[in-house]
Write an enzyme that holds these catalytic residues in place. Structure first.
Site, PDB file in Angstrom:
ATOM      1  N   VAL A 197       9.633  -2.987  -2.459  1.00  0.00           N
ATOM      2  CA  VAL A 197      10.808  -3.526  -2.007  1.00  0.00           C
ATOM      3  C   VAL A 197      11.615  -3.968  -3.245  1.00  0.00           C
ATOM      4  O   VAL A 197      11.063  -4.453  -4.102  1.00  0.00           O
ATOM      5  CB  VAL A 197      10.599  -4.892  -1.193  1.00  0.00           C
ATOM      6  CG1 VAL A 197      11.959  -5.546  -0.656  1.00  0.00           C
ATOM      7  CG2 VAL A 197       9.818  -4.412  -0.015  1.00  0.00           C
ATOM      8  N   ASP A 216       1.732  -5.296  14.561  1.00  0.00           N
ATOM      9  CA  ASP A 216       1.276  -5.829  13.356  1.00  0.00           C
ATOM     10  C   ASP A 216       1.612  -7.364  12.969  1.00  0.00           C
ATOM     11  O   ASP A 216       1.975  -7.528  11.738  1.00  0.00           O
ATOM     12  CB  ASP A 216       1.528  -4.894  12.317  1.00  0.00           C
ATOM     13  CG  ASP A 216       0.283  -5.037  11.034  1.00  0.00           C
ATOM     14  OD1 ASP A 216      -0.657  -5.632  11.372  1.00  0.00           O
ATOM     15  OD2 ASP A 216       0.604  -4.529   9.801  1.00  0.00           O
ATOM     16  N   LYS A 274      13.839  -1.247   0.881  1.00  0.00           N
ATOM     17  CA  LYS A 274      12.512  -1.083   1.237  1.00  0.00           C
ATOM     18  C   LYS A 274      12.296   0.386   1.210  1.00  0.00           C
ATOM     19  O   LYS A 274      12.622   1.324   1.926  1.00  0.00           O
ATOM     20  CB  LYS A 274      11.923  -1.636   2.380  1.00  0.00           C
ATOM     21  CG  LYS A 274      10.439  -1.494   2.609  1.00  0.00           C
ATOM     22  CD  LYS A 274       9.703  -2.369   3.628  1.00  0.00           C
ATOM     23  CE  LYS A 274       8.250  -2.523   3.546  1.00  0.00           C
ATOM     24  NZ  LYS A 274       7.811  -3.801   4.595  1.00  0.00           N
ATOM     25  N   GLY A 311       0.839  -1.373  -0.030  1.00  0.00           N
ATOM     26  CA  GLY A 311      -0.171   0.029   0.065  1.00  0.00           C
ATOM     27  C   GLY A 311       0.853   1.116   0.066  1.00  0.00           C
ATOM     28  O   GLY A 311       0.404   2.260  -0.639  1.00  0.00           O
ATOM     29  N   MET A 312       2.028   1.356   0.554  1.00  0.00           N
ATOM     30  CA  MET A 312       2.716   2.269   0.857  1.00  0.00           C
ATOM     31  C   MET A 312       4.250   2.251   0.840  1.00  0.00           C
ATOM     32  O   MET A 312       5.145   2.912   0.975  1.00  0.00           O
ATOM     33  CB  MET A 312       2.472   3.342   2.049  1.00  0.00           C
ATOM     34  CG  MET A 312       2.958   2.539   3.268  1.00  0.00           C
ATOM     35  SD  MET A 312       2.361   3.565   4.824  1.00  0.00           S
ATOM     36  CE  MET A 312       3.833   4.941   4.512  1.00  0.00           C
TER      37      MET A 312
END
Length: 227
Positions: free
Chosen positions: A7, A118, A23, A3-4
Site C-alpha cells: 500500500v 476475512d 493498494k 503477502g501479496m
C-alpha cells in the site's frame, strides 16, 4: 506490505492535497486472469459500499501483471496493532463499541449481498477520530472465487484466516453473512481477553489445521472468569 500486496501513499499530481491509499496486488500468475475477471465483476458493487464504517473504494485497474486499487487514505492503526501495542485487554465498553462499528459496516455490505470472508483485527482500522472502518471488502471474496474457479484449486482449501473462521467454513462451506458475524464475535473476545480465545499466553502455537479443529471442538473461555 503484506503477502501479496503493498500500500502506497498517493497524491494527485494536479492537487497534492487530494490523497489516496494505492493498494497494489501482485497475484499468483496461475490466478491472474481469473482474479482480474473477478475484480472487474465486483468493482461496480464495491463502489456502492459507501458507509462511514467501510473504507471507501474508488476503483481498480490493471497494469501489466498488477492489480491497482485506489482507496480512502486512513490515519490511525488496526485493531490488531492496538491490541498488540497495549499491555492490558481493552475496556469492555470500548471493545464493544469498536466491534459494533465494524458490524454496522458489515451489515451494509451484507444488505448488498457482499460477504467479507476475512474479518479479523488486522482488517478493522481505528482512525485517529475513533471511527472503525472495515478494510479489504471484496479482496477476500475475489481471491477465494478466483481460486475456486481456477484449474489449480487445491482440494479442501477454504477461504479466510483460520483463527477467525466459522465452524461451517472450516468444514468447506462457502462463507455467508453468519461467518462474518462469527468472526466479529471472535474479534470482540480477543480484545476483551487480550489474546485469541484459543491461543492463551504461554501456550504452544496452533497450526492452521489445529486452529480450524478448535473452532469445531473447543468451547470458548469464560470471559467473566478471565477478566
Amino acid at each position: 506490505r503484506g503477502g501479496m500486496a503493498a500500500v502506497f501513499h498517493g497524491e494527485s499530481v494536479v492537487d497534492p492535497s487530494i490523497t489516496r491509499a494505492i493498494k497494489v496486488l501482485e497475484p499468483d500468475r496461475a490466478l491472474w486472469n481469473e482474479l482480474s475477471s473477478r475484480f472487474a465483476e465486483g468493482a461496480r458493487l464495491l463502489e456502492k459500499l459507501q458507509d462511514k464504517h467501510i473504507v471507501r473504494f474508488f476503483g481498480v485497474r490493471r497494469h501489466e501483471h498488477l492489480l491497482v486499487m485506489e482507496l480512502e487514505l486512513l490515519e490511525g492503526e488496526t485493531l490488531g496493532d492496538r491490541r498488540r501495542r497495549l499491555p492490558e485487554p481493552a475496556r469492555w465498553r470500548q471493545a464493544a463499541g469498536w466491534v459494533h462499528q465494524a458490524a454496522l459496516g458489515a451489515s451494509v455490505a451484507h444488505a448488498l449481498g457482499v460477504v467479507h470472508r476475512d474479518l479479523k483485527p488486522d482488517n478493522l482500522f481505528l482512525t485517529r477520530d475513533g471511527v472503525v472502518k472495515v478494510l479489504d471488502f471484496g479482496i477476500a471474496r475475489a481471491l477465494d472465487d478466483a481460486d475456486r474457479a481456477s484449474v489449480g484449486t487445491r482440494a479442501g482449501q477454504v477461504p479466510g484466516s483460520p483463527p477467525y473462521m466459522a465452524p461451517e467454513v472450516c468444514q468447506g462451506a462457502i462463507p455467508t453473512p453468519r461467518a462474518d458475524v462469527y468472526a466479529l464475535g471472535l474479534v470482540l473476545m480477543e480484545l476483551l481477553l487480550g489474546h485469541h480465545p484459543f491461543q492463551p499466553p504461554g501456550a504452544a502455537g496452533l497450526s492452521s489445521n489445529q486452529m480450524m479443529f478448535a473452532h469445531l471442538q473447543r468451547e470458548m473461555p469464560d470471559l467473566a472468569a478471565a477478566r
